[in-house]
Design a protein around this motif. Structure first.
Motif, PDB file in Angstrom:
ATOM      1  N   LYS A 160       0.753  -1.234   0.130  1.00  0.00           N
ATOM      2  CA  LYS A 160      -0.066   0.098  -0.085  1.00  0.00           C
ATOM      3  C   LYS A 160       0.774   1.367   0.054  1.00  0.00           C
ATOM      4  O   LYS A 160       0.564   2.398  -0.527  1.00  0.00           O
ATOM      5  CB  LYS A 160      -0.857  -0.116   1.296  1.00  0.00           C
ATOM      6  CG  LYS A 160      -2.055  -0.948   1.030  1.00  0.00           C
ATOM      7  CD  LYS A 160      -2.856  -0.949   2.576  1.00  0.00           C
ATOM      8  CE  LYS A 160      -3.829  -1.952   2.548  1.00  0.00           C
ATOM      9  NZ  LYS A 160      -4.747  -2.111   3.794  1.00  0.00           N
ATOM     10  N   GLN A 161       2.093   1.198   0.718  1.00  0.00           N
ATOM     11  CA  GLN A 161       2.970   2.462   0.583  1.00  0.00           C
ATOM     12  C   GLN A 161       4.064   2.203  -0.225  1.00  0.00           C
ATOM     13  O   GLN A 161       4.890   3.104  -0.485  1.00  0.00           O
ATOM     14  CB  GLN A 161       3.802   2.161   2.067  1.00  0.00           C
ATOM     15  CG  GLN A 161       2.752   2.393   3.431  1.00  0.00           C
ATOM     16  CD  GLN A 161       3.391   2.409   4.471  1.00  0.00           C
ATOM     17  OE1 GLN A 161       4.496   2.957   4.673  1.00  0.00           O
ATOM     18  NE2 GLN A 161       2.805   2.029   5.752  1.00  0.00           N
ATOM     19  N   GLY A 162       3.586   1.245  -1.423  1.00  0.00           N
ATOM     20  CA  GLY A 162       4.865   1.377  -2.479  1.00  0.00           C
ATOM     21  C   GLY A 162       6.157   1.021  -2.260  1.00  0.00           C
ATOM     22  O   GLY A 162       7.111   1.271  -2.873  1.00  0.00           O
ATOM     23  N   ILE A 163       6.061  -0.040  -0.982  1.00  0.00           N
ATOM     24  CA  ILE A 163       7.271  -0.450  -0.861  1.00  0.00           C
ATOM     25  C   ILE A 163       7.591  -1.899  -1.288  1.00  0.00           C
ATOM     26  O   ILE A 163       6.320  -2.738  -1.105  1.00  0.00           O
ATOM     27  CB  ILE A 163       7.702  -0.503   0.714  1.00  0.00           C
ATOM     28  CG1 ILE A 163       7.416   0.876   1.113  1.00  0.00           C
ATOM     29  CG2 ILE A 163       9.154  -1.141   1.096  1.00  0.00           C
ATOM     30  CD1 ILE A 163       7.695   1.163   2.733  1.00  0.00           C
ATOM     31  N   ASP A 164       8.527  -2.354  -1.780  1.00  0.00           N
ATOM     32  CA  ASP A 164       8.422  -3.605  -2.649  1.00  0.00           C
ATOM     33  C   ASP A 164       9.929  -4.506  -2.016  1.00  0.00           C
ATOM     34  O   ASP A 164      10.761  -4.447  -2.879  1.00  0.00           O
ATOM     35  CB  ASP A 164       8.557  -3.769  -4.108  1.00  0.00           C
ATOM     36  CG  ASP A 164       8.470  -4.796  -4.747  1.00  0.00           C
ATOM     37  OD1 ASP A 164       7.838  -6.019  -3.966  1.00  0.00           O
ATOM     38  OD2 ASP A 164       8.670  -5.310  -5.776  1.00  0.00           O
ATOM     39  N   PRO A 165       9.968  -4.932  -0.940  1.00  0.00           N
ATOM     40  CA  PRO A 165      11.252  -5.722  -0.590  1.00  0.00           C
ATOM     41  C   PRO A 165      11.486  -6.866  -1.297  1.00  0.00           C
ATOM     42  O   PRO A 165      10.593  -7.676  -1.792  1.00  0.00           O
ATOM     43  CB  PRO A 165      10.913  -6.059   1.088  1.00  0.00           C
ATOM     44  CG  PRO A 165       9.393  -6.183   0.828  1.00  0.00           C
ATOM     45  CD  PRO A 165       8.934  -5.039   0.071  1.00  0.00           C
ATOM     46  N   ALA A 166      12.838  -7.071  -1.751  1.00  0.00           N
ATOM     47  CA  ALA A 166      13.271  -8.078  -2.587  1.00  0.00           C
ATOM     48  C   ALA A 166      13.643  -9.293  -1.874  1.00  0.00           C
ATOM     49  O   ALA A 166      13.692 -10.309  -2.414  1.00  0.00           O
ATOM     50  CB  ALA A 166      14.482  -7.427  -3.209  1.00  0.00           C
ATOM     51  N   ASN A 167      13.878  -9.261  -0.434  1.00  0.00           N
ATOM     52  CA  ASN A 167      14.273 -10.524   0.240  1.00  0.00           C
ATOM     53  C   ASN A 167      13.618 -10.272   1.567  1.00  0.00           C
ATOM     54  O   ASN A 167      13.045  -9.234   2.149  1.00  0.00           O
ATOM     55  CB  ASN A 167      15.664 -10.766   0.186  1.00  0.00           C
ATOM     56  CG  ASN A 167      16.544  -9.557   0.944  1.00  0.00           C
ATOM     57  OD1 ASN A 167      16.126  -8.849   1.661  1.00  0.00           O
ATOM     58  ND2 ASN A 167      17.465  -9.284  -0.360  1.00  0.00           N
ATOM     59  N   LEU A 168      13.827 -11.241   2.503  1.00  0.00           N
ATOM     60  CA  LEU A 168      13.283 -11.539   3.923  1.00  0.00           C
ATOM     61  C   LEU A 168      14.038 -10.297   4.712  1.00  0.00           C
ATOM     62  O   LEU A 168      13.564  -9.842   5.465  1.00  0.00           O
ATOM     63  CB  LEU A 168      13.513 -12.741   4.709  1.00  0.00           C
ATOM     64  CG  LEU A 168      12.702 -12.939   5.831  1.00  0.00           C
ATOM     65  CD1 LEU A 168      11.445 -12.933   5.703  1.00  0.00           C
ATOM     66  CD2 LEU A 168      13.160 -14.389   6.345  1.00  0.00           C
TER      67      LEU A 168
END
Length: 213
Positions: A160-168
């Motif tokens: 929702k906040q436009g954050i897209d983590p690539a890993n844990l």
């Protein structure tokens, strides 16, 4: 003749602890909390030995529930059923079912034990049960599902906040930066969790017992 209370409650306890994973009902887990309670009962001498436990009748069991609670009775009954069904890759399951049939017919438990297990040495089996509890590897599908639910909810919030983590690691850092909190109501219990503890990012089902103690 009905089955003795410990057998009814112990068998029920196995299914009560079951967790539906896809289309499969996962049975036979021993959680870290329950193992610790049982080991503590053994070490403090509060565990009830076979010769006493197998003779507890309905009235005595119910009286215990009304007057002082029966948490340890239920826990011990479940641990017994767990041992008989799952210990040593199901080594005792067939004998256990025969034992229950004999008990259901009203046969004295010692005679039923010999008929089922082929030995009068119930103390040897009792010792194996105690060792089974103390050496059991713990796992907890419910806690695993709760943690995965937390991570999924966290990913949804980050999206929702436009954050897209690539890993844990990035997921953990992003959730802590918010900071993120989540409350689930899975399995009939409200469980709140924050992003701070490291355990939120570890799947407990995959941990070895030695790493947890």
């Amino acid at each position: 003749t009905d089955l003795p209370t410990w057998a009814n409650e112990g068998t029920a306890g196995i299914f009560e602890r079951g967790v539906l994973v896809g289309n499969t009902l996962a049975l036979g887990e021993i959680s870290r909390r329950e193992k610790r309670r049982l080991v503590d009962a053994i070490e403090s001498g509060r565990i009830t030995r076979f010769e006493r436990f197998f003779t507890v009748g309905h009235e005595e069991w119910n009286h215990s529930v009304r007057t002082r609670g029966a948490d340890l009775n239920y826990l011990q009954a479940w641990s017994l059923a767990h041992f008989f069904v799952f210990a040593e890759e199901g080594k005792y399951e067939k004998a256990y079912l025969t034992f229950l049939v004999q008990l259901n017919r009203g046969i004295d438990w010692k005679k039923a034990f010999v008929a089922a297990f082929g030995t009068p040495n119930f103390r040897a089996i009792e010792q194996k049960w105690l060792e089974h509890i103390q050496n059991a590897r713990v796992s907890d599908y419910r806690e695993t599902v709760r943690r995965l639910d937390f991570l999924a909810a966290g990913l949804k919030e980050l999206n929702k906040q436009g954050i897209d983590p690539a890993n844990l690691d990035q997921l953990r850092d992003a959730l802590r930066a918010i900071p993120f909190e989540h409350t689930s109501h899975l399995y009939g219990r409200e469980t709140s969790r924050t992003a701070a503890p490291d355990e939120a990012y570890i799947v407990p089902h995959s941990q070895l017992e030695g790493a947890e103690n």
